[in-house]
Design a protein around this motif. Structure first.
Motif, mmCIF file in Angstrom:
data_model
loop_
_atom_site.group_PDB
_atom_site.id
_atom_site.type_symbol
_atom_site.label_atom_id
_atom_site.label_comp_id
_atom_site.label_asym_id
_atom_site.label_seq_id
_atom_site.Cartn_x
_atom_site.Cartn_y
_atom_site.Cartn_z
ATOM 1 N N TYR A 133 0.808 -1.227 0.000
ATOM 2 C CA TYR A 133 0.000 0.000 0.000
ATOM 3 C C TYR A 133 0.841 1.276 0.000
ATOM 4 N N LEU A 136 1.784 2.566 -3.551
ATOM 5 C CA LEU A 136 0.785 2.818 -4.587
ATOM 6 C C LEU A 136 0.630 4.324 -4.766
ATOM 7 N N ASP A 138 -1.475 7.757 -5.796
ATOM 8 C CA ASP A 138 -2.857 8.140 -5.480
ATOM 9 C C ASP A 138 -3.845 7.548 -6.481
ATOM 10 N N GLU A 140 -3.713 4.840 -8.159
ATOM 11 C CA GLU A 140 -3.819 3.378 -8.153
ATOM 12 C C GLU A 140 -4.752 2.859 -7.066
ATOM 13 N N TYR A 141 -5.131 3.695 -6.137
ATOM 14 C CA TYR A 141 -6.044 3.254 -5.082
ATOM 15 C C TYR A 141 -7.465 3.157 -5.632
ATOM 16 N N THR A 142 -8.105 2.043 -5.397
ATOM 17 C CA THR A 142 -9.498 1.880 -5.803
ATOM 18 C C THR A 142 -10.391 2.588 -4.792
ATOM 19 N N GLN A 143 -11.664 2.705 -5.096
ATOM 20 C CA GLN A 143 -12.588 3.341 -4.178
ATOM 21 C C GLN A 143 -12.689 2.560 -2.869
ATOM 22 N N VAL A 144 -12.592 1.248 -2.957
ATOM 23 C CA VAL A 144 -12.640 0.426 -1.752
ATOM 24 C C VAL A 144 -11.423 0.670 -0.881
ATOM 25 N N GLN A 145 -10.275 0.946 -1.496
ATOM 26 C CA GLN A 145 -9.030 1.162 -0.757
ATOM 27 C C GLN A 145 -8.819 2.617 -0.355
ATOM 28 N N SER A 146 -9.759 3.477 -0.669
ATOM 29 C CA SER A 146 -9.551 4.912 -0.452
ATOM 30 C C SER A 146 -9.345 5.270 1.011
ATOM 31 N N ARG A 172 2.847 -1.636 -14.080
ATOM 32 C CA ARG A 172 2.175 -1.376 -15.360
ATOM 33 C C ARG A 172 2.681 -2.315 -16.447
ATOM 34 N N ALA A 176 0.300 -6.585 -11.450
ATOM 35 C CA ALA A 176 0.216 -6.131 -10.064
ATOM 36 C C ALA A 176 1.177 -6.860 -9.137
#
Length: 329
Positions: A133, A136, A138, A140-146, A172, A176
């Motif tokens: 984490y 990563l 900014d 690359e963070y998903t909404q769940v990981q926000s 990339r 991942a």
């Protein structure tokens, strides 16, 4: 939190009354808290380190007291009184506090051995996946990981932008899982130790924001500041009193537990992402820490509200007549 707070109070009673049975019960309570919440296991290690440091200081004071007893008897009044106080209580205090830690580590050993057998490590928790984490970006963070991002989860990436971009490029190009966790972990600790000021500059505002949040789940919510101010004031009072007790009376065990717990908590907050619930234990336990420090401080005053059972212990120095101390009873 109730178990850990009870363990702190039991430890204080054990140290003040020289009660080894209560020290065992305190160790059991610390262990129960650790089995329920891993952060309570983590903060015991800084406290144990402080105990070892004070143990070395106890040995040094004993050596100085015995070797220089004649010189001390003619020395400065404050110095000889302090040495005599330290001599008279160092090892008695250490033995009681050591019982607490021996009980704690003995009772946590079965789970460590289980982890060693199953996972090849005696670590209490396994969170190596977390070390990805901090690297990563900014975007690359998903909404769940926000929630990790809002809690300062990628401080390392903000500080070491070049290495962060190198990791991002590998992901990339190769996917991942292109960067091994061990590489993330090594880079994380390298950045944290090589740039501590920059790290604190990034993380301090996050800690302040979460500390003064209203009770909530997830992101901090602005609310009344007085609960956070009160908790911070109680913590500051406990730290100041614990420091005074060490300097003035060589009562080191309050510093072992107050300093160990608060120091360990700060380390956790600085290294991992924050959630509001992470600061709850320190806030809830702040009155307990302050009460322990205050009662021990009051016991050192003339006519104190608490008579310490070990106040009359003889000094360890035997080569000269012990220094006459003021009777605080």
């Amino acid at each position: 939190m109730a178990l850990f707070g009870s363990a702190l109070l039991l430890t204080a009673s054990a140290a003040m009354f020289r009660d080894w049975r209560m020290a065992v019960v305190a160790g059991i309570s610390f262990t129960a808290a650790a089995y329920l919440r891993s952060s309570f296991e983590i903060v015991m290690h800084p406290a144990a380190v402080l105990l070892v440091v004070f143990w070395g200081a106890c040995i040094l004071i004993l050596i100085l007291g015995r070797r220089d007893s004649d010189r001390l008897s003619n020395g400065r009044k404050w110095t000889r009184i302090w040495i005599e106080r330290a001599n008279s209580r160092s090892f008695a205090d250490f033995k009681i506090v050591a019982i607490v830690f021996v009980t704690f580590y003995a009772l946590t050993l079965p789970y460590r051995l289980l982890n060693l057998e199953r996972h090849g490590s005696a670590s209490w928790v396994f969170g190596d996946y977390y070390f990805a984490y901090p690297w990563l970006t900014d975007g690359e963070y998903t909404q769940v990981q926000s929630f990790v991002l809002r809690g300062g989860g990628n401080v390392a990436c903000r500080i070491d932008r070049q290495r962060c971009e190198e990791f991002a490029t590998k992901r990339r190009q190769l996917g991942a899982q292109a960067v091994p966790i061990k590489d993330y972990k090594a880079a994380f600790y390298d950045t944290a130790t090589s740039s501590p000021i920059a790290w604190l500059r990034e993380k301090a505002p996050v800690i302040v924001k979460f500390w003064f949040s209203r009770p909530t789940f997830g992101a901090p919510v602005q609310g009344p500041y007085w609960p956070g101010i009160l908790a911070a004031a109680l913590i500051a009072a406990s730290v100041l009193l614990a420091t005074y007790l060490v300097v003035g009376y060589w009562l080191f065990w309050p510093t072992v537990f107050i300093g160990g717990y608060l120091g360990g908590s700060l380390v956790i907050w600085n290294l991992v992402h924050l959630e509001v619930r992470y600061v709850y234990p320190a806030q809830v336990l702040s009155p307990v820490l302050a009460a322990i420090a205050l009662v021990v401080f009051l016991s050192t005053l003339p006519g104190g509200i608490w008579r310490r059972a070990h106040r009359k212990l003889p000094a360890f120095t035997t080569h000269a007549k012990p220094v006459e101390l003021i009777d605080t009873n």
